[in-house]
Design a protein around this motif. Sequence first.
Motif, PDB file in Angstrom:
ATOM      1  N   ALA A 329       0.829  -1.211   0.000  1.00 51.42           N
ATOM      2  CA  ALA A 329       0.000   0.000   0.000  1.00 51.42           C
ATOM      3  C   ALA A 329       0.861   1.258   0.000  1.00 51.42           C
ATOM      4  O   ALA A 329       0.566   2.235  -0.712  1.00 51.42           O
ATOM      5  CB  ALA A 329      -0.933  -0.012   1.208  1.00 51.42           C
ATOM      6  N   LYS A 330       1.924   1.233   0.756  1.00 53.55           N
ATOM      7  CA  LYS A 330       2.820   2.395   0.798  1.00 53.55           C
ATOM      8  C   LYS A 330       3.517   2.578  -0.544  1.00 53.55           C
ATOM      9  O   LYS A 330       3.679   3.717  -1.021  1.00 53.55           O
ATOM     10  CB  LYS A 330       3.842   2.214   1.923  1.00 53.55           C
ATOM     11  CG  LYS A 330       4.737   3.424   2.141  1.00 53.55           C
ATOM     12  CD  LYS A 330       5.651   3.241   3.347  1.00 53.55           C
ATOM     13  CE  LYS A 330       4.889   3.392   4.644  1.00 53.55           C
ATOM     14  NZ  LYS A 330       5.808   3.464   5.822  1.00 53.55           N
ATOM     15  N   LYS A 333       1.173   4.271  -3.011  1.00 57.53           N
ATOM     16  CA  LYS A 333       1.043   5.714  -2.730  1.00 57.53           C
ATOM     17  C   LYS A 333       2.278   6.483  -3.156  1.00 57.53           C
ATOM     18  O   LYS A 333       2.189   7.630  -3.616  1.00 57.53           O
ATOM     19  CB  LYS A 333       0.786   5.927  -1.237  1.00 57.53           C
ATOM     20  CG  LYS A 333      -0.599   5.509  -0.774  1.00 57.53           C
ATOM     21  CD  LYS A 333      -0.789   5.781   0.713  1.00 57.53           C
ATOM     22  CE  LYS A 333      -2.177   5.361   1.178  1.00 57.53           C
ATOM     23  NZ  LYS A 333      -2.370   5.584   2.638  1.00 57.53           N
ATOM     24  N   MET A 334       3.446   5.871  -3.036  1.00 56.38           N
ATOM     25  CA  MET A 334       4.695   6.542  -3.391  1.00 56.38           C
ATOM     26  C   MET A 334       4.961   6.556  -4.897  1.00 56.38           C
ATOM     27  O   MET A 334       5.851   7.264  -5.366  1.00 56.38           O
ATOM     28  CB  MET A 334       5.872   5.859  -2.690  1.00 56.38           C
ATOM     29  CG  MET A 334       5.953   6.118  -1.205  1.00 56.38           C
ATOM     30  SD  MET A 334       7.390   5.278  -0.443  1.00 56.38           S
ATOM     31  CE  MET A 334       8.759   6.088  -1.296  1.00 56.38           C
ATOM     32  N   GLY A 363      -4.896  -0.771  -2.186  1.00 53.72           N
ATOM     33  CA  GLY A 363      -4.555   0.572  -2.637  1.00 53.72           C
ATOM     34  C   GLY A 363      -4.561   0.857  -4.113  1.00 53.72           C
ATOM     35  O   GLY A 363      -4.539   2.018  -4.521  1.00 53.72           O
TER      36      GLY A 363
END
Length: 426
Positions: A329-330, A333-334, A363
């Motif tokens: 998920a991170k 987003k990145m 995500g």
Amino acid sequence: MKPTALALAASALPFLASPAAAQSLYVTAGKLLDVESGQELSGQCILTDHGKIVRIETCGAVPAGAERVDWSAYTVLPGLIDLHTHLADVTESADTAAPIKTSPQATALIGASHAWATLRAGFTTVRDVGTYRGLTDVALRDAIAAGWVPGPRMFVAGGYITTPGGGGELNGVMPNDQLPPDMRLGVSSTPQETRAKAEYLFDHGVDFLKLIATGAVLALNTDVNAPELTEDQMRAAVDVAKAHGSYATAHAHGAEGLKAAIRAGAHSIEHASLIDDEGLQMARDKGVWLVMDVFNGDYIDETGTAEGWPEEALQKNRDTTLAQRERFAKAVKMGVKIGYGSDAGVYPHGLNARQFAYMVQWGMSPLQAIRSATVDAATLMGKQDEFGTISPGKSADIIAVEGDPLKDVRVLESVSGVIKQGVRYR
């Protein structure tokens, strides 16, 4: 080989007698999904010839010599790509000795049944990232390319470049130095040995290299956090791959081994379960792809527990499943580049598309998830000019599904039609 595996392998044998030939097809699409723009177009037809897409046009009369394929009730999109499979191997089970109990010949036949299940599931291309029985994947790739057995287009690693006793070894069965030579083709302790093993693999027909940078969840007596191949060893392998016009991908769970692989020049990272913020930043800045198998942790926990898989492996799976999904998920987003890789072979082949829903849950938009298994996956492999979209001049790899995958990505779990290189298989 288990009787069930024999039966599955035999199911592919009728195709041996009459290799399929590409015809000219005129495919009528209910909706045609352009995976690059995200647009769904109505009233479109796709003309193929000699395995290639000739043109996409407003539907009209069927061109002379073409066969009409009526997919007007379906959404049509490019054939799917799985960047992390293990076709040419036995499926994971409680029997850790199964790979050595299965001969290379039987492994290849099992691989044929796995290939057929994968193709029928809509995956027309796979990157097969290693087998315990070294080079059986090369034989399977070549058999599919020759038309002897049906299956996806394959790009193969041939085996694992790993340290002695590392995550690419069949540990816990017998002393590793007593394992058959074909199970240790990539085992090396120094950069010089690693370079020699890498050259051997390319000399024997592999498409890319698979490096084992850390311990593995399912490899006994290994620590997922512990670096294994050194940075210098991985750099040596990367240099060999580049000299052959190819690349290396690195299996890595733990953050330190993963970052060493990136510094060494790995083109992509498999799993990335415990990647830290620095590693995510490095991947984004250097354009390194992450291939994160965010589905199969549930399968390992449920099926592995029920079937009595080794407790060490089950515990490592529990320790990494949620962590991997949070890091996925991170990464989304990145804006880190992410390709679709399921680790099919840990679970039964043909269920590859179950990961789409997990990627969306953690995500991605449905379009992002679909792109990760089409145009983005092709780009990772440097094959974006050959396949990955429905475009003139590219390979005629086309699938059909009921419903709208942009609204419910799970419709990709049940494919109604499959064309690969202009041949209809479903």
